[in-house]
Design a protein around this motif. Structure first.
Motif, PDB file in Angstrom:
ATOM      1  N   THR A 125      -3.060   2.446   1.592  1.00 38.70           N
ATOM      2  CA  THR A 125      -3.041   2.043   0.189  1.00 38.70           C
ATOM      3  C   THR A 125      -2.889   3.263  -0.722  1.00 38.70           C
ATOM      4  O   THR A 125      -3.140   4.404  -0.309  1.00 38.70           O
ATOM      5  N   LYS A 166      -5.441  -0.654  -4.584  1.00 35.41           N
ATOM      6  CA  LYS A 166      -5.509  -1.520  -3.411  1.00 35.41           C
ATOM      7  C   LYS A 166      -4.131  -1.892  -2.866  1.00 35.41           C
ATOM      8  O   LYS A 166      -4.017  -2.516  -1.815  1.00 35.41           O
ATOM      9  N   TYR A 168       0.068  -1.167  -1.715  1.00 34.77           N
ATOM     10  CA  TYR A 168       0.803  -0.279  -0.823  1.00 34.77           C
ATOM     11  C   TYR A 168       2.077   0.202  -1.524  1.00 34.77           C
ATOM     12  O   TYR A 168       2.563  -0.446  -2.466  1.00 34.77           O
TER      13      TYR A 168
END
Length: 345
Positions: A125, A166, A168
């Protein structure tokens, strides 16, 4: 593999406000069958504290290899720094151990790479990747690192930073990923930020935002910037001083205003003429004839000779040296045979 030959003599430029000094840097790549690629050949320059220096030139001129040499990330083999000196606030980086150099990277020198999609790890993340740097260099605990990561994301322009940590990399746009790279690079308040083509593949509006953000972050953290680019418009916008690179060498160095008003090297002149000008009605932009010579087979004389409109016989036989023609303005060209003016014959 042997250590590079390090220039031991201190530079005469070593002033109190000097941050980075690169002297006589040579980086080669050994590609088999006796071929040696002279990617960086006798490059010398300095960066003062709080200064933005642009390193410009065509693709393949040695810009990125210069930056990777500074942070000692040249892949070995096949690459090797064979000679020179790289000093950060007087500390010689080429003699540091790898463990010592790891502390310099990220802590003292931050790096923004050219392509954020390949620079960010796709399986971790955003929060994890920012926090990793903070935990390693600032010795923060995980909770404190994540809290600071959120603040950094807010500083670089994320309105919903709590959600972004949180996510990607693939969930973010190119401009957003580049902002994350800036957050990571600036997370430990580095003394020097190296930005390698930070606006490549971004649209014009986002380019302006990223450049403005870099300048804001530089001022906020009182850092210096080495900006690597081929875009002279970007140079005019943000740089204090410019280094023009061709064939692995610096061919002109000047304050940004001097470079645009009183261009000296024929290559720099050709670069500037290739920029569109809204005040001039041209059907076709000027281009530089030919291509840059391959780094494993540089000509005997001036490396720009085959493409230069002012080529002389001497240019084909002797590679000129970089000389100071007027205060703070240096050029590598036989048109300037002595300090103070053009070649007169």
């Amino acid at each position: 593999m042997q250590s590079p030959q390090v220039n031991k003599e201190p530079s005469t430029k070593a002033l109190e406000d000097q941050l980075l000094e690169v002297n006589g840097l040579k980086t080669n790549f050994y590609i088999g069958k006796g071929k040696v690629v002279q990617a960086v050949d006798d490059v010398s320059f300095s960066i003062r504290k709080g200064e933005t220096v642009a390193l410009v030139g065509e693709s393949g001129s040695g810009k990125s290899i210069t930056s990777l040499s500074i942070i000692r990330l040249i892949p070995s083999p096949p690459g090797k720094i064979v000679e020179g000196s790289i000093r950060l606030e007087g500390k010689e980086l080429l003699t540091l151990s790898e463990d010592e150099m790891c502390k310099v990277r990220g802590n003292d020198i931050g790096m923004i790479f050219q392509e954020p999609m390949t620079s960010l790890d796709p399986v971790f993340t955003i929060g994890n990747q920012i926090a990793e740097s903070l935990m390693k260099h600032k010795k923060l605990k995980k909770s404190a690192a994540y809290k600071e990561a959120i603040e950094l994301l807010k500083i670089v322009g994320f309105a919903r930073a709590e959600e972004v940590i949180k996510e990607y990399p693939h969930q973010l746009s190119g401009g957003m990923r580049q902002r994350v790279m800036i957050a990571i690079a600036m997370s430990c308040n580095p003394k020097l930020l190296i930005a390698d083509e930070p606006t490549t593949a971004l649209d014009v509006t986002v380019q302006a935002q990223i450049l403005n953000l870099m300048v804001e972050m530089k001022d906020k953290f009182q850092s210096s910037i080495l900006l690597i680019t081929h875009d002279m418009g970007v140079v005019a916008e943000v740089a204090d001083r410019v280094l023009v690179m061709y064939g692995g060498q610096i061919v002109e160095e000047a304050p940004v205003r001097d470079l645009f008003i009183d261009t000296m090297h024929p290559y720099t002149t050709a670069l500037l003429k290739s920029i569109p000008n809204i005040d001039v009605d041209l059907k076709r932009l000027d281009s530089i004839l030919g291509t840059a010579p391959p780094a494993h087979d540089f000509p005997r004389g001036c490396r720009f000779a085959a493409r230069c409109k002012h080529v002389m016989e001497k240019c084909l036989e002797e590679n000129p040296t970089l000389v100071e023609i007027k205060p703070n303005h240096k050029v590598r060209c036989h048109l300037y045979e002595h300090q103070g003016g053009l070649y007169s014959e």
